[in-house]
Design a protein around this motif. Structure first.
Motif, mmCIF file in Angstrom:
data_model
loop_
_atom_site.group_PDB
_atom_site.id
_atom_site.type_symbol
_atom_site.label_atom_id
_atom_site.label_comp_id
_atom_site.label_asym_id
_atom_site.label_seq_id
_atom_site.Cartn_x
_atom_site.Cartn_y
_atom_site.Cartn_z
ATOM 1 N N ARG A 36 0.878 -1.187 0.000
ATOM 2 C CA ARG A 36 0.000 0.000 0.000
ATOM 3 C C ARG A 36 0.898 1.215 0.000
ATOM 4 O O ARG A 36 1.740 1.362 0.863
ATOM 5 N N SER A 37 0.752 2.044 -0.983
ATOM 6 C CA SER A 37 1.618 3.221 -0.999
ATOM 7 C C SER A 37 0.987 4.292 -1.865
ATOM 8 O O SER A 37 0.210 3.999 -2.770
ATOM 9 N N GLN A 38 1.382 5.521 -1.596
ATOM 10 C CA GLN A 38 0.880 6.634 -2.396
ATOM 11 C C GLN A 38 1.674 6.827 -3.670
ATOM 12 O O GLN A 38 1.543 7.857 -4.329
ATOM 13 N N ALA A 39 2.513 5.844 -3.994
ATOM 14 C CA ALA A 39 3.298 5.962 -5.220
ATOM 15 C C ALA A 39 2.364 6.077 -6.428
ATOM 16 O O ALA A 39 1.241 5.577 -6.394
ATOM 17 N N THR A 40 2.860 6.690 -7.459
ATOM 18 C CA THR A 40 2.053 6.888 -8.674
ATOM 19 C C THR A 40 1.622 5.555 -9.260
ATOM 20 O O THR A 40 0.473 5.371 -9.667
ATOM 21 N N GLU A 41 2.578 4.627 -9.315
ATOM 22 C CA GLU A 41 2.237 3.289 -9.794
ATOM 23 C C GLU A 41 3.034 2.242 -9.033
ATOM 24 O O GLU A 41 4.186 2.470 -8.678
ATOM 25 N N ILE A 42 2.399 1.096 -8.778
ATOM 26 C CA ILE A 42 3.108 -0.001 -8.119
ATOM 27 C C ILE A 42 3.197 -1.119 -9.142
ATOM 28 O O ILE A 42 2.176 -1.604 -9.636
ATOM 29 N N VAL A 43 4.429 -1.521 -9.446
ATOM 30 C CA VAL A 43 4.630 -2.396 -10.587
ATOM 31 C C VAL A 43 5.567 -3.556 -10.225
ATOM 32 O O VAL A 43 6.483 -3.395 -9.434
ATOM 33 N N ASN A 44 5.325 -4.712 -10.824
ATOM 34 C CA ASN A 44 6.215 -5.846 -10.618
ATOM 35 C C ASN A 44 7.515 -5.581 -11.364
ATOM 36 O O ASN A 44 7.507 -5.258 -12.544
ATOM 37 N N LYS A 45 8.627 -5.732 -10.663
ATOM 38 C CA LYS A 45 9.885 -5.337 -11.299
ATOM 39 C C LYS A 45 10.427 -6.344 -12.288
ATOM 40 O O LYS A 45 11.421 -6.108 -12.951
ATOM 41 N N ASN A 46 9.803 -7.497 -12.377
ATOM 42 C CA ASN A 46 10.363 -8.521 -13.254
ATOM 43 C C ASN A 46 9.649 -8.658 -14.581
ATOM 44 O O ASN A 46 9.734 -9.687 -15.233
ATOM 45 N N GLN A 47 8.925 -7.635 -14.991
ATOM 46 C CA GLN A 47 8.130 -7.788 -16.200
ATOM 47 C C GLN A 47 8.923 -7.713 -17.481
ATOM 48 O O GLN A 47 8.376 -7.918 -18.533
ATOM 49 N N GLY A 48 10.171 -7.299 -17.402
ATOM 50 C CA GLY A 48 10.902 -7.177 -18.666
ATOM 51 C C GLY A 48 11.142 -5.719 -18.998
ATOM 52 O O GLY A 48 10.427 -4.824 -18.563
ATOM 53 N N ILE A 49 12.177 -5.500 -19.798
ATOM 54 C CA ILE A 49 12.603 -4.115 -20.030
ATOM 55 C C ILE A 49 11.641 -3.324 -20.902
ATOM 56 O O ILE A 49 11.543 -2.106 -20.778
ATOM 57 N N GLN A 50 10.915 -4.004 -21.793
ATOM 58 C CA GLN A 50 9.965 -3.267 -22.646
ATOM 59 C C GLN A 50 8.914 -2.579 -21.787
ATOM 60 O O GLN A 50 8.578 -1.416 -22.001
ATOM 61 N N GLN A 51 8.411 -3.320 -20.792
ATOM 62 C CA GLN A 51 7.396 -2.738 -19.913
ATOM 63 C C GLN A 51 7.960 -1.542 -19.155
ATOM 64 O O GLN A 51 7.297 -0.535 -18.977
ATOM 65 N N LEU A 52 9.213 -1.667 -18.699
ATOM 66 C CA LEU A 52 9.820 -0.558 -17.963
ATOM 67 C C LEU A 52 9.916 0.673 -18.852
ATOM 68 O O LEU A 52 9.596 1.793 -18.438
ATOM 69 N N LEU A 53 10.337 0.473 -20.104
ATOM 70 C CA LEU A 53 10.466 1.609 -21.015
ATOM 71 C C LEU A 53 9.107 2.219 -21.325
ATOM 72 O O LEU A 53 8.968 3.434 -21.426
ATOM 73 N N GLN A 54 8.105 1.378 -21.445
ATOM 74 C CA GLN A 54 6.758 1.897 -21.707
ATOM 75 C C GLN A 54 6.271 2.766 -20.552
ATOM 76 O O GLN A 54 5.630 3.789 -20.751
ATOM 77 N N LEU A 55 6.604 2.336 -19.329
ATOM 78 C CA LEU A 55 6.214 3.119 -18.154
ATOM 79 C C LEU A 55 6.841 4.502 -18.196
ATOM 80 O O LEU A 55 6.190 5.507 -17.895
ATOM 81 N N VAL A 56 8.102 4.535 -18.574
ATOM 82 C CA VAL A 56 8.803 5.820 -18.642
ATOM 83 C C VAL A 56 8.122 6.718 -19.664
ATOM 84 O O VAL A 56 7.783 7.875 -19.389
ATOM 85 N N ALA A 57 7.869 6.159 -20.856
ATOM 86 C CA ALA A 57 7.233 6.941 -21.924
ATOM 87 C C ALA A 57 5.875 7.453 -21.466
ATOM 88 O O ALA A 57 5.521 8.618 -21.667
ATOM 89 N N LYS A 58 5.138 6.574 -20.787
ATOM 90 C CA LYS A 58 3.782 6.930 -20.345
ATOM 91 C C LYS A 58 3.792 8.082 -19.352
ATOM 92 O O LYS A 58 2.982 9.001 -19.430
ATOM 93 N N HIS A 59 4.730 8.054 -18.401
ATOM 94 C CA HIS A 59 4.694 9.062 -17.347
ATOM 95 C C HIS A 59 5.473 10.324 -17.646
ATOM 96 O O HIS A 59 5.414 11.289 -16.887
ATOM 97 N N LEU A 60 6.205 10.301 -18.768
ATOM 98 C CA LEU A 60 7.010 11.487 -19.033
ATOM 99 C C LEU A 60 6.436 12.336 -20.138
ATOM 100 O O LEU A 60 7.157 12.893 -20.944
ATOM 101 N N LYS A 61 5.114 12.373 -20.214
ATOM 102 C CA LYS A 61 4.503 13.180 -21.267
ATOM 103 C C LYS A 61 4.983 14.618 -21.112
ATOM 104 O O LYS A 61 5.188 15.329 -22.023
#
Lengths: 354, 115
Positions: free
Chosen positions: B90-115
């Protein structure tokens, strides 16, 4: 009554010693309890009964807990030991005097209580141990596994960057090595738990090779906080891979529990027949009464640690002992904490020639 | 900013993100991350590991919100957790994500939040 108690303690203890290991430590306490219960001067009031039950609980609990952590004792072994205890108590008492029905009942009830509590505690402890182990295994193994996996994915993504790819490949190799050591530690722990000795092939080499390599590798992980002091060659017959794990474990602990701003020192010395390897750190000291517990098969305190799991030091001790060596700790506020490992240099005679 | 106590992981994130053209700063735990912010290095996005000594992920989020409320509303914080804890953190973080999803997902997260 006191006379009886003293005698019973002595005799029962002696007889018990040969067959049972479980109850040794608190046997005197338990017998004292029983003596109090049997004393004709004390009325068996309700209060008294409850108090005695509570004390039985406490004793039973303490033992089973300790016992389940030592080796894979089974419950029937535990119950068998209590059975023997009961027989011995009656044997000793019957020599002295006629035992009334009431006294007999008290004794039987008391032992029954003890068995019940101990057995329950035993199963629970064993179950807890299993659970903690599987949690830490999956967590601690997953970390280097995922790092290696991620490094591999990034390699796939990198084009025309041979240097970067090389660095990533080294990270994979490194993390795989760490997994390998953890698995090996786990296998050793399993062997030690079932009461077996560890058995490693011995080869001649200079311990300086070991400390130098370890220092290099560990400094990459721990950002150059480790240094080695050694004045001469230290040759003998040992098993390099397992001693590597000993150093790895000791240094990891020194880094984790020691002063974060001071270095960790590996020292190598020798005398006529022994090599002495030590790992030193400054910082929080280890109190005298906690030293022995650290090497116990399962140190609960380390369960949530990120650096290895709670079996580390027990495996370290197992490896040292498989080399016919000794391990001990010196810890003072002034000098800091040092783990000493003493290994005989002349193990050649232990090598079985095929 | 990449906040993770594993030196390996920080190095990997650096290679990954720099090769996508991002500039990164590192911190080994929540306290260091706060120190970085105090030194006026303000990230556009924070990758935060869950388990760290001194100050862990959720603790950082709480402290970050408390000490820099304005920044907290502007800077996305992505909390990375292991497989098992994703659903119970439980946290007020913007998103809570599983860290083992693979690098594509990580890059997508960056693109999504850095509009």
């Amino acid at each position: 009554m006191i006379l009886w108690q003293k005698r019973a303690e002595k005799e029962v203890f002696q007889k018990n010693h040969e067959t049972s290991l479980v109850l040794q430590d608190s046997l005197p306490e338990y017998l004292h309890q029983m003596a109090m219960a049997l004393s004709p001067n004390l009325g068996r009031s309700k209060m008294r009964k409850r108090n005695d039950t509570l004390n039985s609980h406490r004793i039973g609990k303490k033992h089973a807990d300790e016992r389940s952590q030592f080796t894979e004792y089974s419950i029937d072994q535990l119950i068998f030991e209590f059975h023997i205890l009961r027989q011995i108590i009656f044997q000793v008492l019957e020599k002295e005097t006629e035992i009334s029905q009431v006294a007999r009942d008290i004794i039987l009830n008391s032992i029954e209580n003890l068995v019940n509590v101990a057995a329950t505690e035993f199963s629970e402890s064993a179950r807890n141990l299993q659970e903690h182990l599987s949690v830490t295994i999956t967590h601690d193994l997953r970390s280097p596994m995922n790092t290696a996996k991620m490094a591999a994915e990034i390699i796939v993504q990198q084009k025309d960057k041979p240097e970067t790819i090389k660095k990533l490949a080294y990270q994979i190799i490194d993390n795989m090595g760490r997994i390998d050591h953890m698995v090996q530690d786990l296998l050793d722990f399993s062997r030690l738990r079932s009461g077996k000795r560890l058995d490693y092939p011995l080869k001649p080499f200079d311990l300086n090779e070991l400390t130098a390599e370890a220092c290099n590798d560990l400094n990459i992980l721990y950002e150059n906080r480790v240094r080695v002091i050694s004045k001469s060659a230290v040759t003998g017959h040992w098993n390099k891979q397992s001693l590597w794990r000993v150093l790895e474990n000791l240094v990891a602990n020194a880094i984790k529990y020691g002063a974060q701003d001071k270095e960790v020192t590996i020292k190598l010395e020798k005398n006529k027949t022994k090599a002495i390897l030590s790992v030193h750190n400054f910082g929080k000291i280890i109190p005298q009464n906690q030293k022995a517990a650290l090497f116990k098969k399962y140190n609960r305190k380390e369960v949530n640690s990120k650096v290895g799991w709670g079996i580390g030091l027990s495996v370290v001790k197992g490896i040292v002992e498989s080399h016919h060596g000794k391990i001990w700790i010196e810890s003072t506020k002034a000098k800091g904490t040092t783990f000493f490992v003493e290994l005989p240099t002349n193990l050649k005679k232990h090598i079985i020639k095929n | 900013m990449v906040v993770d106590d594993s030196k390996d992981m920080r190095a990997l994130m650096r290679v990954l993100l720099e090769s996508e053209g991002y500039e990164i700063d590192e911190a080994a735990d929540g306290r260091q991350a706060l120190d970085n912010i105090a030194k006026k290095y303000i990230p556009d996005l924070i990758f935060l590991d869950h388990n760290m000594p001194v100050m862990n992920g959720p603790e950082f989020v709480t402290a970050f919100e408390k000490e820099y409320p304005k920044l907290f509303s502007q800077v996305p914080v992505i909390l990375l957790t292991g497989l098992d804890s994703k659903d119970i953190v439980r946290s007020q973080a913007t998103e809570i994500v599983n860290k083992n999803q693979g690098i594509q997902q990580l890059l997508q997260l960056v693109a999504k939040h850095l509009k």
